[in-house]
Design a protein around this motif. Sequence first.
Motif, PDB file in Angstrom:
ATOM      1  N   ALA A   1      40.170  57.041  42.673  1.00  0.00           N
ATOM      2  CA  ALA A   1      40.668  56.945  41.306  1.00  0.00           C
ATOM      3  C   ALA A   1      41.185  55.524  41.122  1.00  0.00           C
ATOM      4  CB  ALA A   1      41.782  57.957  41.045  1.00  0.00           C
ATOM      5  N   ASN A   2      40.792  54.866  40.048  1.00  0.00           N
ATOM      6  CA  ASN A   2      41.122  53.469  39.843  1.00  0.00           C
ATOM      7  C   ASN A   2      41.978  53.301  38.597  1.00  0.00           C
ATOM      8  OD1 ASN A   2      39.180  52.662  41.996  1.00  0.00           O
ATOM      9  ND2 ASN A   2      37.703  53.430  40.512  1.00  0.00           N
ATOM     10  N   LEU A   3      43.224  52.837  38.783  1.00  0.00           N
ATOM     11  CA  LEU A   3      44.088  52.537  37.645  1.00  0.00           C
ATOM     12  C   LEU A   3      43.650  51.195  37.089  1.00  0.00           C
ATOM     13  CD1 LEU A   3      46.519  53.013  35.810  1.00  0.00           C
ATOM     14  CD2 LEU A   3      47.978  52.083  37.625  1.00  0.00           C
ATOM     15  N   THR A   4      43.126  51.195  35.873  1.00  0.00           N
ATOM     16  CA  THR A   4      42.580  49.973  35.288  1.00  0.00           C
ATOM     17  C   THR A   4      43.555  49.399  34.254  1.00  0.00           C
ATOM     18  OG1 THR A   4      41.221  51.368  33.824  1.00  0.00           O
ATOM     19  CG2 THR A   4      40.179  50.510  35.823  1.00  0.00           C
ATOM     20  N   GLN A   5      43.371  49.686  32.968  1.00  0.00           N
ATOM     21  CA  GLN A   5      44.257  49.123  31.953  1.00  0.00           C
ATOM     22  C   GLN A   5      45.690  49.649  32.115  1.00  0.00           C
ATOM     23  OE1 GLN A   5      41.267  50.605  31.109  1.00  0.00           O
ATOM     24  NE2 GLN A   5      40.169  48.679  30.845  1.00  0.00           N
ATOM     25  N   ILE A   6      46.673  48.742  31.980  1.00  0.00           N
ATOM     26  CA  ILE A   6      48.085  49.123  32.020  1.00  0.00           C
ATOM     27  C   ILE A   6      48.773  48.600  30.765  1.00  0.00           C
ATOM     28  CG2 ILE A   6      48.227  49.310  34.528  1.00  0.00           C
ATOM     29  CD1 ILE A   6      49.432  46.501  34.603  1.00  0.00           C
TER      30      ILE A   6
ATOM     31  N   ALA B   1      44.850  40.089  47.388  1.00  0.00           N
ATOM     32  CA  ALA B   1      43.449  39.911  47.769  1.00  0.00           C
ATOM     33  C   ALA B   1      42.566  41.023  47.229  1.00  0.00           C
ATOM     34  CB  ALA B   1      43.335  39.841  49.290  1.00  0.00           C
ATOM     35  N   THR B   2      43.159  42.203  46.983  1.00  0.00           N
ATOM     36  CA  THR B   2      42.359  43.359  46.573  1.00  0.00           C
ATOM     37  C   THR B   2      42.642  43.823  45.150  1.00  0.00           C
ATOM     38  OG1 THR B   2      44.009  44.844  47.565  1.00  0.00           O
ATOM     39  CG2 THR B   2      42.151  44.192  48.951  1.00  0.00           C
ATOM     40  N   VAL B   3      43.679  43.288  44.509  1.00  0.00           N
ATOM     41  CA  VAL B   3      44.028  43.669  43.140  1.00  0.00           C
ATOM     42  C   VAL B   3      44.158  42.387  42.312  1.00  0.00           C
ATOM     43  CG1 VAL B   3      45.692  44.838  41.651  1.00  0.00           C
ATOM     44  CG2 VAL B   3      45.257  45.717  43.957  1.00  0.00           C
ATOM     45  N   ASN B   4      43.383  42.282  41.237  1.00  0.00           N
ATOM     46  CA  ASN B   4      43.406  41.061  40.437  1.00  0.00           C
ATOM     47  C   ASN B   4      43.357  41.407  38.959  1.00  0.00           C
ATOM     48  OD1 ASN B   4      42.508  38.475  39.162  1.00  0.00           O
ATOM     49  ND2 ASN B   4      42.537  37.816  41.299  1.00  0.00           N
ATOM     50  N   TYR B   5      44.444  41.091  38.238  1.00  0.00           N
ATOM     51  CA  TYR B   5      44.579  41.433  36.824  1.00  0.00           C
ATOM     52  C   TYR B   5      44.819  40.184  35.992  1.00  0.00           C
ATOM     53  CZ  TYR B   5      44.701  46.522  37.178  1.00  0.00           C
ATOM     54  OH  TYR B   5      44.359  47.832  37.356  1.00  0.00           O
TER      55      TYR B   5
ATOM     56  N   PRO C   1      41.954  44.691  34.991  1.00  0.00           N
ATOM     57  CA  PRO C   1      41.371  43.967  36.115  1.00  0.00           C
ATOM     58  C   PRO C   1      40.311  42.977  35.655  1.00  0.00           C
ATOM     59  CG  PRO C   1      40.624  46.247  36.087  1.00  0.00           C
ATOM     60  CD  PRO C   1      41.689  46.137  35.056  1.00  0.00           C
ATOM     61  N   THR C   2      40.203  41.887  36.394  1.00  0.00           N
ATOM     62  CA  THR C   2      39.312  40.804  35.993  1.00  0.00           C
ATOM     63  C   THR C   2      37.851  41.136  36.285  1.00  0.00           C
ATOM     64  OG1 THR C   2      39.680  39.737  38.139  1.00  0.00           O
ATOM     65  CG2 THR C   2      41.101  39.050  36.309  1.00  0.00           C
ATOM     66  N   THR C   3      36.986  40.527  35.498  1.00  0.00           N
ATOM     67  CA  THR C   3      35.543  40.630  35.696  1.00  0.00           C
ATOM     68  C   THR C   3      35.110  39.543  36.693  1.00  0.00           C
ATOM     69  OG1 THR C   3      35.212  39.175  33.795  1.00  0.00           O
ATOM     70  CG2 THR C   3      35.203  41.535  33.378  1.00  0.00           C
ATOM     71  N   PRO C   4      33.931  39.653  37.320  1.00  0.00           N
ATOM     72  CA  PRO C   4      32.860  40.606  37.001  1.00  0.00           C
ATOM     73  C   PRO C   4      32.941  41.935  37.756  1.00  0.00           C
ATOM     74  CG  PRO C   4      32.076  39.021  38.614  1.00  0.00           C
ATOM     75  CD  PRO C   4      33.490  38.631  38.294  1.00  0.00           C
TER      76      PRO C   4
ATOM     77  N   VAL D   1      36.504  47.048  41.342  1.00  0.00           N
ATOM     78  CA  VAL D   1      36.924  46.527  42.655  1.00  0.00           C
ATOM     79  C   VAL D   1      38.303  45.891  42.543  1.00  0.00           C
ATOM     80  CG1 VAL D   1      36.430  44.818  44.449  1.00  0.00           C
ATOM     81  CG2 VAL D   1      34.565  46.170  43.455  1.00  0.00           C
ATOM     82  N   ASN D   2      38.568  45.176  41.452  1.00  0.00           N
ATOM     83  CA  ASN D   2      39.835  44.471  41.266  1.00  0.00           C
ATOM     84  C   ASN D   2      40.952  45.343  40.718  1.00  0.00           C
ATOM     85  OD1 ASN D   2      38.766  42.036  42.184  1.00  0.00           O
ATOM     86  ND2 ASN D   2      38.069  41.436  40.147  1.00  0.00           N
ATOM     87  N   ALA D   3      40.643  46.600  40.395  1.00  0.00           N
ATOM     88  CA  ALA D   3      41.636  47.519  39.833  1.00  0.00           C
ATOM     89  C   ALA D   3      42.638  47.950  40.893  1.00  0.00           C
ATOM     90  CB  ALA D   3      40.934  48.739  39.243  1.00  0.00           C
ATOM     91  N   ILE D   4      43.673  48.692  40.456  1.00  0.00           N
ATOM     92  CA  ILE D   4      44.646  49.267  41.387  1.00  0.00           C
ATOM     93  C   ILE D   4      44.030  50.557  41.914  1.00  0.00           C
ATOM     94  CG2 ILE D   4      47.027  50.021  41.713  1.00  0.00           C
ATOM     95  CD1 ILE D   4      47.661  48.533  39.038  1.00  0.00           C
ATOM     96  N   ASN D   5      43.337  50.446  43.019  1.00  0.00           N
ATOM     97  CA  ASN D   5      42.647  51.596  43.584  1.00  0.00           C
ATOM     98  C   ASN D   5      43.611  52.438  44.406  1.00  0.00           C
ATOM     99  OD1 ASN D   5      40.162  50.735  42.460  1.00  0.00           O
ATOM    100  ND2 ASN D   5      39.938  49.264  44.120  1.00  0.00           N
ATOM    101  N   ALA D   6      43.187  53.609  44.824  1.00  0.00           N
ATOM    102  CA  ALA D   6      44.049  54.508  45.590  1.00  0.00           C
ATOM    103  C   ALA D   6      44.640  53.790  46.797  1.00  0.00           C
ATOM    104  CB  ALA D   6      43.257  55.736  46.029  1.00  0.00           C
TER     105      ALA D   6
END
Length: 208
Positions: free
Chosen positions: A67-72, A92-96, A125-128, A132-137
Amino acid sequence: MRTTLMAFGIMASVSVASAGISGERFDLFVFENADGVGTGNIDIWVEVIDLGTSVDFVWHNDSTETANLTQIYIESSGASDLLLNAQIFNSATVNYAEGAAPGNPPGSIAAYGGVWGGSMFDADPTTPMPIVNAINAGESLTTRFDLSGGLTYNDILGAISGGDGAFRLAGHVQSIGAGDASIWVVTPSPSTASLLIGGLLVASRRRR
């Protein structure tokens, strides 16, 4: 046209004390589940930490499935309008980046605290590679704000709980499980939290 379904199953509390955290925990409840996806393994919450003249909002995703938390979002209302100079602390794994699309949560949020007052802050999260850049589990993201106008940490806690200057936190959770389903979550006011808790109890009875 898809039918909007309400799902209730994240937590049965607006704010709870948790061991191992340095701030106050606020759980986000599901307020829209148009795909009817199961939410029992979704755990999204925000930790609010006192830094004196500023405050951190740490967005946590402790879900036990994909589950990926995207827009906040932080609602523009009362106390939140005195939160200034937003900073985003990526890893390194989360980029907004600030500025989410859509700019506001869906209109169905109105059932849990009234019409959304606009977004004081929003990010995604940033493109492209937004997923992947979202707040994942298992991941988190820190956003920091300066307090202005005499606002204090306790004012912020009270406002999120529905007191003076009340405002809400919301988020979009995508790609749940093996599919592309999504849900929307929010910290509702105490008066509307009872609707969510009641819905959770009803759903539990129906499953028996």
